[in-house]
Enzyme design. Structure first.
Site, PDB file in Angstrom:
ATOM      1  N   GLU A   1      10.052  16.078  15.406  1.00  0.00           N
ATOM      2  CA  GLU A   1      10.554  16.247  14.038  1.00  0.00           C
ATOM      3  C   GLU A   1       9.604  17.133  13.249  1.00  0.00           C
ATOM      4  O   GLU A   1       8.403  17.145  13.477  1.00  0.00           O
ATOM      5  CB  GLU A   1      10.751  14.896  13.352  1.00  0.00           C
ATOM      6  CG  GLU A   1       9.518  14.256  12.778  1.00  0.00           C
ATOM      7  CD  GLU A   1       9.794  12.962  12.009  1.00  0.00           C
ATOM      8  OE1 GLU A   1      10.844  12.815  11.391  1.00  0.00           O
ATOM      9  OE2 GLU A   1       8.910  12.087  12.048  1.00  0.00           O
TER      10      GLU A   1
ATOM     11  N   LYS B   1       0.843  -1.195   0.000  1.00  0.00           N
ATOM     12  CA  LYS B   1       0.000   0.000   0.000  1.00  0.00           C
ATOM     13  C   LYS B   1       0.878   1.245   0.000  1.00  0.00           C
ATOM     14  O   LYS B   1       1.575   1.522   0.972  1.00  0.00           O
ATOM     15  CB  LYS B   1      -0.897   0.048   1.236  1.00  0.00           C
ATOM     16  CG  LYS B   1      -1.950   1.145   1.090  1.00  0.00           C
ATOM     17  CD  LYS B   1      -2.523   1.619   2.408  1.00  0.00           C
ATOM     18  CE  LYS B   1      -1.788   2.775   3.014  1.00  0.00           C
ATOM     19  NZ  LYS B   1      -1.826   4.028   2.250  1.00  0.00           N
TER      20      LYS B   1
ATOM     21  N   CYS C   1      13.718  10.914   6.171  1.00  0.00           N
ATOM     22  CA  CYS C   1      13.575  10.326   7.507  1.00  0.00           C
ATOM     23  C   CYS C   1      14.800  10.553   8.362  1.00  0.00           C
ATOM     24  O   CYS C   1      14.694  10.744   9.565  1.00  0.00           O
ATOM     25  CB  CYS C   1      13.265   8.847   7.384  1.00  0.00           C
ATOM     26  SG  CYS C   1      14.181   8.066   6.083  1.00  0.00           S
TER      27      CYS C   1
ATOM     28  N   GLU D   1      10.208   1.065  10.444  1.00  0.00           N
ATOM     29  CA  GLU D   1      11.133   2.197  10.267  1.00  0.00           C
ATOM     30  C   GLU D   1      10.326   3.444  10.546  1.00  0.00           C
ATOM     31  O   GLU D   1       9.484   3.830   9.743  1.00  0.00           O
ATOM     32  CB  GLU D   1      11.634   2.258   8.820  1.00  0.00           C
ATOM     33  CG  GLU D   1      12.393   1.034   8.367  1.00  0.00           C
ATOM     34  CD  GLU D   1      13.810   1.016   8.880  1.00  0.00           C
ATOM     35  OE1 GLU D   1      14.221   1.968   9.571  1.00  0.00           O
ATOM     36  OE2 GLU D   1      14.500   0.027   8.608  1.00  0.00           O
TER      37      GLU D   1
HETATM   38  P1  TAP Z   1       2.144   7.790   8.475  1.00  0.00           P
HETATM   39  O1  TAP Z   1       1.014   8.701   8.683  1.00  0.00           O
HETATM   40  O2  TAP Z   1       2.543   6.883   9.552  1.00  0.00           O
HETATM   41  O3  TAP Z   1       1.835   7.007   7.136  1.00  0.00           O
HETATM   42  C1  TAP Z   1       2.656   6.010   6.614  1.00  0.00           C
HETATM   43  C2  TAP Z   1       1.813   4.968   5.917  1.00  0.00           C
HETATM   44  O4  TAP Z   1       0.998   4.281   6.877  1.00  0.00           O
HETATM   45  C3  TAP Z   1       0.838   5.547   4.895  1.00  0.00           C
HETATM   46  O5  TAP Z   1       0.768   4.701   3.793  1.00  0.00           O
HETATM   47  C4  TAP Z   1      -0.466   5.572   5.682  1.00  0.00           C
HETATM   48  O6  TAP Z   1      -1.616   5.623   4.878  1.00  0.00           O
HETATM   49  C5  TAP Z   1      -0.354   4.284   6.445  1.00  0.00           C
HETATM   50  N1  TAP Z   1      -1.243   4.173   7.612  1.00  0.00           N
HETATM   51  C6  TAP Z   1      -1.875   5.154   8.295  1.00  0.00           C
HETATM   52  N2  TAP Z   1      -2.619   4.631   9.299  1.00  0.00           N
HETATM   53  C7  TAP Z   1      -2.461   3.292   9.251  1.00  0.00           C
HETATM   54  C8  TAP Z   1      -2.974   2.205  10.039  1.00  0.00           C
HETATM   55  N3  TAP Z   1      -3.784   2.381  11.058  1.00  0.00           N
HETATM   56  N4  TAP Z   1      -2.581   0.941   9.705  1.00  0.00           N
HETATM   57  C9  TAP Z   1      -1.747   0.727   8.682  1.00  0.00           C
HETATM   58  N5  TAP Z   1      -1.251   1.721   7.897  1.00  0.00           N
HETATM   59  C10 TAP Z   1      -1.590   2.991   8.191  1.00  0.00           C
HETATM   60  O7  TAP Z   1       3.464   8.590   8.134  1.00  0.00           O
HETATM   61  P2  TAP Z   1       3.597   9.792   7.114  1.00  0.00           P
HETATM   62  O8  TAP Z   1       3.144  11.025   7.776  1.00  0.00           O
HETATM   63  O9  TAP Z   1       3.004   9.440   5.807  1.00  0.00           O
HETATM   64  O10 TAP Z   1       5.172   9.794   6.878  1.00  0.00           O
HETATM   65  C11 TAP Z   1       6.017  10.589   7.597  1.00  0.00           C
HETATM   66  C12 TAP Z   1       6.679   9.814   8.720  1.00  0.00           C
HETATM   67  O11 TAP Z   1       7.393   8.707   8.223  1.00  0.00           O
HETATM   68  C13 TAP Z   1       7.677  10.621   9.472  1.00  0.00           C
HETATM   69  O12 TAP Z   1       7.509  10.446  10.852  1.00  0.00           O
HETATM   70  C14 TAP Z   1       9.016  10.068   9.047  1.00  0.00           C
HETATM   71  O13 TAP Z   1      10.051  10.230   9.941  1.00  0.00           O
HETATM   72  C15 TAP Z   1       8.691   8.654   8.804  1.00  0.00           C
HETATM   73  N6  TAP Z   1       9.639   8.055   7.878  1.00  0.00           N
HETATM   74  C16 TAP Z   1      10.534   7.188   8.397  1.00  0.00           C
HETATM   75  C17 TAP Z   1      11.454   6.610   7.566  1.00  0.00           C
HETATM   76  C18 TAP Z   1      12.412   5.616   8.120  1.00  0.00           C
HETATM   77  S1  TAP Z   1      13.272   4.757   7.101  1.00  0.00           S
HETATM   78  N7  TAP Z   1      12.533   5.419   9.385  1.00  0.00           N
HETATM   79  C19 TAP Z   1      11.459   6.889   6.209  1.00  0.00           C
HETATM   80  C20 TAP Z   1      10.536   7.788   5.726  1.00  0.00           C
HETATM   81  C21 TAP Z   1       9.625   8.354   6.582  1.00  0.00           C
HETATM   82  P3  TAP Z   1      -2.193   7.023   4.302  1.00  0.00           P
HETATM   83  O14 TAP Z   1      -1.716   7.058   2.920  1.00  0.00           O
HETATM   84  O15 TAP Z   1      -3.669   6.915   4.388  1.00  0.00           O
HETATM   85  O16 TAP Z   1      -1.662   8.109   5.155  1.00  0.00           O
END
Ligand code: TAP
Length: 517
Positions: free
Chosen positions: A419, A213, A322, A288
């Site tokens: 962050e 997804k 990230c 991650e």
């Molecule tokens: P999230 O809101 O956590 O979203 C990540 C993914 O999870 C999206 O595809 C989201 O779907 C999905 N998701 C949301 N709720 C869920 C649930 N209840 N069950 C399963 N999946 C669910 O993060 P974001 O805001 O998109 O991304 C930013 C964050 O990612 C930051 O905190 C960043 O630090 C972190 N990040 C970490 C890394 C590594 S390698 N550690 C790399 C990149 C980013 P939707 O599309 O509907 O939102």
């Protein structure tokens, strides 16, 4: 061609089903890009079961790029069933490991490279990444990742273990590394294709099948990847891609009894939710998560290099990175010079159309994220940090934010702890020579993804690297991520590695077999 022939021979020509793809096509960046927009299930592009769609937006101007299928719970069930069938009874499980490797290495990676300009253009318009970076990093590293993991396919080995003998008989134990089964992969929006590649390449190299997804706001390169995987010859059901909501599709995948592993990259709160959902059938998880990576700059560093790298540590991919340095600790004696050099450099950054080859800084990924960043800066100001530059939206269409610098950031402040995930440099001073003091402050965070230190004193650098509680430590460099090096966090930045040999083992299980003779 030989590989293509081998794959065809293996699969049997008669089994080839025609791939029907309905595209949204656009003339952009001096080329025509063809973008699939439907769910990819069991080797076919199909509308969501309930016909639902949503619009994906170009953050450079707010325009709609395409109306994309929004998968339903029924689609999740279909995709998981297809992945299960492909794993248990399909050609995938019978394929020789060397052929699996060749499929990834030559057919898929080469095809991705052939389409790199198209992929980078789609990535740029969907995520706001500047095209030059999208080509080199978002797409370039994705291709490298498939090539790297392809090499592991035929090198997955167990061990022979001398155990206590049941005398007078003999015993021998040997272990086999097996794929786990159906894996769910849920990824964020900052590097849409690269996050797909980091997880899928290890997952496929290990011999699993997957349902992925993408983030709702950036589905297009995942769907283009689905097309290329089918054209490369991946058997149906091995790769399934479901654009749709996290709360629905992501949640259902994490709870699904036929899914045996979830690979997740995203925020810490969602990671915790996934771990709870995965408890339903005790699936394996790797997470991650968020970061607030400290970067410590000592006065005995090469200052111009520290300025350049420090800026890259914060502003790379408009801060949507990230491992971005979430907090800089600069030694008092060079603090003011460091800040003024950074401000000088920021003035030279070109903000604008991400497709323009001279642009350094593109739009934030989506509107809600930009609004969160502006709020973050408001909070910093209210708490009494000094806003040296930036902090505002750029006056032009789209979701652009000025590169921002805060100084006088104290440990108790929100911006010192949380962050931003945007182009915001958060600088705190530390007393001259206070190595242990700055270490303590750098470790006072629940995150532990990455970190960095700039100093010419190698003993000090190694001491710091030993003490920093982070999965990655960069010394006199930053953002130097490589497909062969394990990547992942400590503490609330999650567990389980992407990349390197360790990532492969996230997608394998060990079976111990004992014989008596
Ligand atoms: P999230 O809101 O956590 O979203 C990540 C993914 O999870 C999206 O595809 C989201 O779907 C999905 N998701 C949301 N709720 C869920 C649930 N209840 N069950 C399963 N999946 C669910 O993060 P974001 O805001 O998109 O991304 C930013 C964050 O990612 C930051 O905190 C960043 O630090 C972190 N990040 C970490 C890394 C590594 S390698 N550690 C790399 C990149 C980013 P939707 O599309 O509907 O939102």
């Amino acid at each position: 061609d030989f590989i293509q022939m081998s794959v065809r021979k293996f699969r049997g020509e008669d089994k080839e089903e025609e791939l029907v793809i309905d595209y949204v096509s656009k003339n952009v960046n001096n080329m025509t890009v063809n973008m699939p927009y439907q769910c990819f299930i069991n080797g076919q592009f199909i509308n969501a079961d309930d016909g639902k769609t949503y619009d994906t937006i170009n953050p450079a101007d707010g325009s709609i790029i395409a109306s994309v299928s929004s998968a339903s719970l029924a689609d999740v069930d279909k995709a998981v069933a297809a992945a299960k069938e492909a794993f248990e009874n399909g050609e995938w499980g019978r394929m020789n490991a060397i052929l699996r490797g060749n499929l990834m290495l030559q057919l898929l990676a080469d095809l991705m490279e052939e389409h790199q300009e198209e992929l980078a253009t789609i990535e740029s318009i969907d995520s706001g990444a500047v095209y030059t970076l999208a080509l080199k990093t978002h797409v370039g590293m994705s291709v490298q990742t498939f090539r790297y993991f392809a090499g592991w396919c035929d090198k997955i080995q167990g061990a022979t273990i001398p155990i206590n003998q049941a005398r007078p008989n003999h015993n021998l134990t040997f272990t086999k590394k097996e794929p786990i089964g159906v894996c769910a992969i849920v990824i964020p929006w900052n590097y849409p294709l690269m996050m797909l590649a980091w997880k899928s390449a290890a997952c496929l190299a290990a011999g699993n099948t997957l349902v992925l997804k993408p983030a709702q706001v950036t589905p297009l390169t995942s769907l283009k990847f689905a097309e290329l995987s089918a054209k490369a010859g991946f058997p149906k059901g091995v790769i399934n891609i479901l654009p749709g909501s996290g709360g629905l599709v992501g949640q259902h995948l994490s709870e699904h009894p036929d899914v045996r592993k979830v690979g997740f990259t995203g925020s810490t709160p969602t990671g915790k939710q996934i771990m709870k959902s995965a408890a339903t059938n005790l699936k394996k998880v790797s997470l991650e998560l968020g970061g607030k990576s400290p970067l410590i700059i000592f006065s005995d560093c090469e200052l111009d290099r520290a300025v350049k790298m420090g800026m890259g540590a914060v502003y790379f991919n408009k801060g949507e990175n990230c491992i971005a340095a979430g907090r800089l600790f600069v030694e008092e004696s060079i603090h003011d010079e460091f800040v003024s050099k950074v401000v000088e450099e920021i003035k030279k950054m070109k903000i604008g159309d991400p497709l323009d080859r001279s642009t350094d800084h593109g739009p934030q990924n989506h509107k809600a994220h930009l609004e969160k960043l502006l709020q973050y800066c408001e909070t910093g100001l209210k708490e009494g940090a000094t806003l040296v530059c930036g902090g505002r939206q750029v006056r032009r269409p789209g979701f652009f934010m000025e590169p921002t610098v805060f100084t006088d950031v104290e440990d108790h402040m929100y911006i010192a702890q949380e962050e931003s995930f945007g182009p915001v440099m958060v600088i705190s001073k530390f007393k001259n020579g206070d190595v242990d003091g700055v270490l303590r402050r750098a470790n006072t965070t629940e995150y532990g993804l990455a970190s960095g230190v700039f100093t010419k004193d190698i003993s000090k650098a190694l001491y710091i690297s030993e003490k920093l509680e982070a999965g990655t430590v960069f010394i006199n460099t930053y953002n130097k991520t490589d497909v062969a090096a394990p990547f992942g966090g400590f503490k609330q930045s999650g567990f389980g590695k992407d990349l390197g040999e360790e990532a492969l083992h996230e997608y394998l299980r060990t079976k111990a077999i004992t014989v008596e003779y």
